[in-house]
Design a protein around this motif. Structure first.
Motif, PDB file in Angstrom:
ATOM      1  N   TRP A 100       1.989   7.275  41.866  1.00 10.01           N
ATOM      2  CA  TRP A 100       1.461   8.702  42.362  1.00 10.01           C
ATOM      3  C   TRP A 100       0.104   8.387  42.676  1.00 10.01           C
ATOM      4  O   TRP A 100      -0.394   9.603  43.402  1.00 10.01           O
ATOM      5  N   GLY A 101      -0.655   7.583  42.432  1.00  5.19           N
ATOM      6  CA  GLY A 101      -2.197   7.640  42.359  1.00  5.19           C
ATOM      7  C   GLY A 101      -2.765   8.579  41.835  1.00  5.19           C
ATOM      8  O   GLY A 101      -2.565   9.150  40.759  1.00  5.19           O
ATOM      9  N   GLU A 102      -3.553   9.402  42.635  1.00  2.00           N
ATOM     10  CA  GLU A 102      -4.375  10.703  42.195  1.00  2.00           C
ATOM     11  C   GLU A 102      -3.728  11.905  42.441  1.00  2.00           C
ATOM     12  O   GLU A 102      -4.225  12.799  41.827  1.00  2.00           O
ATOM     13  N   ARG A 103      -2.511  11.777  42.872  1.00  5.93           N
ATOM     14  CA  ARG A 103      -1.714  13.056  43.013  1.00  5.93           C
ATOM     15  C   ARG A 103      -1.407  14.043  41.797  1.00  5.93           C
ATOM     16  O   ARG A 103      -1.265  15.162  42.134  1.00  5.93           O
ATOM     17  N   LEU A 104      -1.074  13.265  40.692  1.00  7.91           N
ATOM     18  CA  LEU A 104      -0.851  14.042  39.556  1.00  7.91           C
ATOM     19  C   LEU A 104      -1.673  13.595  38.640  1.00  7.91           C
ATOM     20  O   LEU A 104      -2.203  12.507  38.591  1.00  7.91           O
ATOM     21  N   ARG A 105      -2.125  14.553  37.697  1.00  8.27           N
ATOM     22  CA  ARG A 105      -3.012  14.276  36.531  1.00  8.27           C
ATOM     23  C   ARG A 105      -2.261  13.707  35.621  1.00  8.27           C
ATOM     24  O   ARG A 105      -1.207  13.991  35.138  1.00  8.27           O
ATOM     25  N   HIS A 106      -3.060  12.563  34.844  1.00  9.62           N
ATOM     26  CA  HIS A 106      -2.373  11.973  33.744  1.00  9.62           C
ATOM     27  C   HIS A 106      -3.319  12.107  32.553  1.00  9.62           C
ATOM     28  O   HIS A 106      -4.523  12.028  32.613  1.00  9.62           O
ATOM     29  N   VAL A 107      -2.751  12.430  31.504  1.00 15.15           N
ATOM     30  CA  VAL A 107      -3.483  12.268  30.134  1.00 15.15           C
ATOM     31  C   VAL A 107      -2.664  11.624  29.151  1.00 15.15           C
ATOM     32  O   VAL A 107      -1.325  11.302  29.365  1.00 15.15           O
ATOM     33  N   PHE A 108      -3.157  11.053  27.966  1.00 11.34           N
ATOM     34  CA  PHE A 108      -2.502  10.330  26.953  1.00 11.34           C
ATOM     35  C   PHE A 108      -2.027  11.515  26.082  1.00 11.34           C
ATOM     36  O   PHE A 108      -2.892  12.442  25.775  1.00 11.34           O
ATOM     37  N   ALA A 109      -0.935  11.332  25.579  1.00  7.71           N
ATOM     38  CA  ALA A 109      -0.130  12.572  24.657  1.00  7.71           C
ATOM     39  C   ALA A 109      -1.067  12.296  23.367  1.00  7.71           C
ATOM     40  O   ALA A 109      -1.364  11.336  22.867  1.00  7.71           O
ATOM     41  N   PRO A 110      -0.915  13.471  22.745  1.00  3.07           N
ATOM     42  CA  PRO A 110      -1.593  13.808  21.220  1.00  3.07           C
ATOM     43  C   PRO A 110      -0.554  13.118  20.514  1.00  3.07           C
ATOM     44  O   PRO A 110       0.517  13.153  20.449  1.00  3.07           O
ATOM     45  N   ILE A 111      -1.363  12.441  19.277  1.00  4.08           N
ATOM     46  CA  ILE A 111      -0.227  12.194  17.822  1.00  4.08           C
ATOM     47  C   ILE A 111       0.315  13.437  17.438  1.00  4.08           C
ATOM     48  O   ILE A 111      -0.305  14.531  17.640  1.00  4.08           O
ATOM     49  N   ASP A 112       1.132  13.441  16.623  1.00  4.81           N
ATOM     50  CA  ASP A 112       2.214  14.532  16.195  1.00  4.81           C
ATOM     51  C   ASP A 112       1.264  15.125  14.873  1.00  4.81           C
ATOM     52  O   ASP A 112       2.040  15.248  13.814  1.00  4.81           O
ATOM     53  N   THR A 113      -0.079  15.382  15.082  1.00  2.00           N
ATOM     54  CA  THR A 113      -0.730  16.202  13.959  1.00  2.00           C
ATOM     55  C   THR A 113      -0.721  17.685  14.298  1.00  2.00           C
ATOM     56  O   THR A 113      -1.243  17.916  15.487  1.00  2.00           O
ATOM     57  N   PRO A 114      -1.186  18.594  13.200  1.00  2.00           N
ATOM     58  CA  PRO A 114      -1.471  20.136  13.669  1.00  2.00           C
ATOM     59  C   PRO A 114      -2.806  19.963  14.586  1.00  2.00           C
ATOM     60  O   PRO A 114      -2.874  20.977  15.578  1.00  2.00           O
ATOM     61  N   GLY A 115      -3.739  19.424  14.126  1.00  2.33           N
ATOM     62  CA  GLY A 115      -5.108  19.432  14.729  1.00  2.33           C
ATOM     63  C   GLY A 115      -5.116  18.895  16.044  1.00  2.33           C
ATOM     64  O   GLY A 115      -5.510  19.595  16.874  1.00  2.33           O
ATOM     65  N   ALA A 116      -4.446  17.613  16.326  1.00  6.27           N
ATOM     66  CA  ALA A 116      -4.217  16.981  17.830  1.00  6.27           C
ATOM     67  C   ALA A 116      -3.492  17.962  18.563  1.00  6.27           C
ATOM     68  O   ALA A 116      -3.925  18.031  19.783  1.00  6.27           O
ATOM     69  N   MET A 117      -2.356  18.287  18.114  1.00  5.44           N
ATOM     70  CA  MET A 117      -1.747  19.244  18.916  1.00  5.44           C
ATOM     71  C   MET A 117      -2.282  20.371  19.343  1.00  5.44           C
ATOM     72  O   MET A 117      -2.260  20.963  20.638  1.00  5.44           O
ATOM     73  N   ALA A 118      -2.871  21.239  18.477  1.00  2.71           N
ATOM     74  CA  ALA A 118      -3.639  22.478  18.546  1.00  2.71           C
ATOM     75  C   ALA A 118      -4.675  22.331  19.707  1.00  2.71           C
ATOM     76  O   ALA A 118      -4.871  22.922  20.823  1.00  2.71           O
ATOM     77  N   ARG A 119      -5.461  21.304  19.631  1.00  2.00           N
ATOM     78  CA  ARG A 119      -6.531  20.889  20.549  1.00  2.00           C
ATOM     79  C   ARG A 119      -5.867  20.732  21.869  1.00  2.00           C
ATOM     80  O   ARG A 119      -6.394  21.196  23.110  1.00  2.00           O
TER      81      ARG A 119
END
Length: 667
Positions: A100-119
């Motif tokens: 996809w190149g830059e056509r779609l935005r990519h991020v790394f998924a959060p670890i499954d903790t309350p704080g990481a997911m809330a942020r």
């Protein structure tokens, strides 16, 4: 929240630091694991254009490949800036970028903790989460429930063994099954999800998305060194696969010296180990990463590079799918089949048991149990062209039979994000003015400056008499392009201390930006709300900020209090107001200050809802009745405050509620 969920939260917090340490340790061989570790804790970059996006999570390479047809289908319905894809592995990220190149935005998924997911949710604010295949993380799902974010599991695959595992964690997983919309890849998986408790109305068999992966174009030609060689490609291999092939290769290479075994390991960290394994068996080896090509004596070619597997499948005379002689569970057999190749595979296929079973049943592939069976099958296919051609025909027929899963999946996803049309989705530009931050829609405003939000600098602006007595609201411009500038002010006791200053927060969490983002999302749903034009966040000292928002003017409109001072509203007008509120409630939008001043009727009788300061998308149903009670109190309050006031409570309120109840579901 149940005690198993609380226990899981405690355990996830306790394991967070060891998990980050493991990612850092794994980064010794794969540096990508050490990059963007902050994103694993939910600190993803804030891009306001992504607010209200569809969040697609594809854990690694296999899921990225599987979801490609659905992403293509989604992009026909939804703009590229409103789709964000997360992965857990760097190889998944590279595969996404390669396609996809830059056509779609990519991020790394959060670890499954309350704080990481809330942020993560706070910084992304998705409208829908699409999980691919089997990525069920309890904290992700719990927070999506709490924030009214629908969750769909696409290309969903589940084995009976997994059903038994999930059943043992009933207290933790039971709320998940009622929450999910499951698009099963095959009937067997659908039955497994049904057994776990997924409601029938949320369970759909849409087929395997991997059947829809588009066949690649003509492959690039191989160097002349490959002329006269018959390529046998073993793709996505692990050590057990390679060991079996090298055992079989002893007799095959001696019988057919023109045959060339092409090994393509699944993971890059194993490239050197695979090379050592080949050389320890005494085979002549060429490595792709060194630019080597086979000589006449070369027996094994090692493709120690990423992203080339399809290319080699296209040039193969025979294809083997790895992770099947090794006890891994099997990788994607449809990748070689998409280029017209039948497949050999081993007995370990539990990751996609139904698919492999159908491949074997239809003759699109053959299962081999060990090195001896592998050698026999390879010899038979390559020396009996008619036999292999029959298998190839079966492979192509199977692919054709099952195509269409992407369109079927999209049809089931549409009710969850319910696109109202791309023209309603505003773009977002950002501007920095000293310490101030502004967001704006470039289709409605060419640029922003400090003067954009300065009432004294807006020549020709006129005050709008809302009757609420608090907000500073100005009309800017004329006609259809008119706009409304609102300066945020405090109410209640806090207003005596500061009329318009709020405790300092990040711009994206400020009142103006949150309202801008919410309006943008509601406009994409074609709800009766004004268009967001611009928003500003201006720090004041070390502890405070001020905020303004500019929204589109609703021409020839007046709020309910202003109209009731002039005349009685008709039954049809009261019903229109009730329907407008219901449409917003159907989208789970909680209006923190639903009152008579924030309900408008325009000259055509269309109802509108305005002023979404401190509002949010909220889970649940009980707050909706309280929202209506607040509006009723407001109407009663104005009856004692203004004269004349053409309000007959019993009849008028019944007409509004009648309009509210006339919409059973959102179209």
């Amino acid at each position: 929240m149940s005690w198993p969920q609380r226990a899981y939260r405690l355990a996830s917090r306790a394991l967070a630091l060891p998990l980050l340490g493991w990612l850092w340790w794994r980064g010794r061989r794969e540096p990508g694991y050490r990059q963007n570790l902050r994103q694993r804790l939910g600190f993803i970059p804030i891009e306001p254009e992504s607010f209200g996006c569809i969040w697609v999570h594809a854990a690694s390479v296999g899921e990225v490949q599987a979801v490609q047809p659905l992403l293509h289908a989604l992009l026909k319905e939804w703009p590229a800036h409103a789709i964000v894809v997360s992965t857990q592995t760097p190889t998944g990220a590279r595969a996404l970028h390669a396609h996809w190149g830059e056509r779609l935005r990519h991020v790394f998924a959060p670890i499954d903790t309350p704080g990481a997911m809330a942020r993560f949710l706070n910084r992304l604010q998705p409208r829908l989460l699409v999980l691919v295949e089997r990525e069920l993380w309890p904290e992700w799902l719990q927070q999506c429930r709490a924030n009214a974010v629908p969750v769909a599991l696409v290309n969903a695959r589940l084995s009976e063994r997994s059903v038994r595992t999930y059943s043992r964690w009933r207290g933790l997983m039971q709320p998940v099954w009622a929450q999910l919309t499951v698009l099963a890849a095959d009937p067997e998986s659908a039955a497994c999800f049904r057994a776990l408790g997924v409601p029938e109305a949320r369970l759909h068999e849409t087929g395997n998305l991997k059947f829809d992966i588009a066949a690649p174009g003509a492959p690039a030609a191989l160097p002349s060194a490959f002329d006269g060689r018959t390529l046998i490609v073993a793709g996505s291999t692990h050590e057990g696969d390679e060991t079996a092939w090298l055992d079989a290769w002893k007799e095959l290479a001696s019988e057919h010296p023109q045959w060339l075994l092409v090994l393509v390991p699944r993971h890059p960290q194993r490239f050197d180990a695979a090379a050592q394994l080949v050389q320890s068996r005494g085979f002549s080896l060429a490595r792709r990463s060194r630019g080597e090509t086979p000589s006449a004596a070369t027996q094994v070619m090692l493709i120690d590079a990423m992203g080339e597997l399809t290319h080699w499948y296209q040039h193969a005379a025979l294809c083997f799918v790895g992770g099947t002689l090794a006890p891994i569970g099997g990788h994607n057999p449809l990748e070689p089949m998409a280029v017209g190749q039948p497949v050999l595979f081993g007995p370990h296929t539990h990751n996609a048991a139904a698919l492999y079973s159908e491949i074997e049943r239809t003759g699109a592939g053959v299962c081999v149990r060990d090195a001896q069976a592998l050698a026999h099958a390879a010899r038979r296919w390559l020396t009996q062209p008619a036999t292999q051609a029959a298998h190839a025909d079966a492979a192509r027929a199977l692919i054709a039979q099952h195509q269409g899963a992407a369109e079927r999946s999209l049809a089931r996803l549409q009710p969850l994000f319910r696109p109202a049309g791309i023209p309603n989705v505003s773009r977002v530009a950002t501007a920095t003015m000293g310490k101030s931050t502004a967001w704006f829609d470039p289709a409605l405003l060419n640029a922003v400056t400090e003067q954009t939000f300065d009432p004294q600098a807006r020549a020709g602006s006129t005050a709008l008499a809302t009757g609420s007595g608090r907000g500073q609201v100005l009309r800017i411009g004329d006609g259809e392009r008119g706009q409304v500038l609102r300066h945020y002010r405090r109410g209640g006791l806090m207003a005596k201390l500061s009329k318009d200053r709020f405790w300092r927060t990040a711009p994206h969490e400020s009142r103006a930006m949150r309202e801008f983002a919410l309006l943008r999302q509601m406009r994409s749903w074609a709800l009766p709300v004004p268009a967001p034009v611009a928003a500003s966040h201006r720090p004041r000292g070390a502890c405070f900020y001020e905020a303004d928002i500019v929204v589109g003017l609703i021409p020839d409109s007046a709020n309910a209090v202003q109209l009731l001072q002039q005349r009685a509203l008709t039954t049809t007008e009261w019903a229109a107001l009730g329907q407008a509120i219901r449409r917003i409630h159907e989208r789970q939008v909680f209006h923190a200050d639903l009152n008579a001043h924030n309900l408008l009727l325009d000259g055509a009788g269309q109802a509108w809802v305005v002023d979404f300061d401190k509002c949010e998308v909220r889970a649940g149903e009980d707050w909706k009745a309280r929202n209506l009670e607040r509006l009723l109190r407001s109407l009663r309050k104005e009856a004692g405050r203004v004269t004349p006031y053409h309000w007959t409570e019993a009849a008028d309120w019944a007409a509004l509620i009648g309009g509210y109840q006339s919409i059973s579901t959102f179209p």
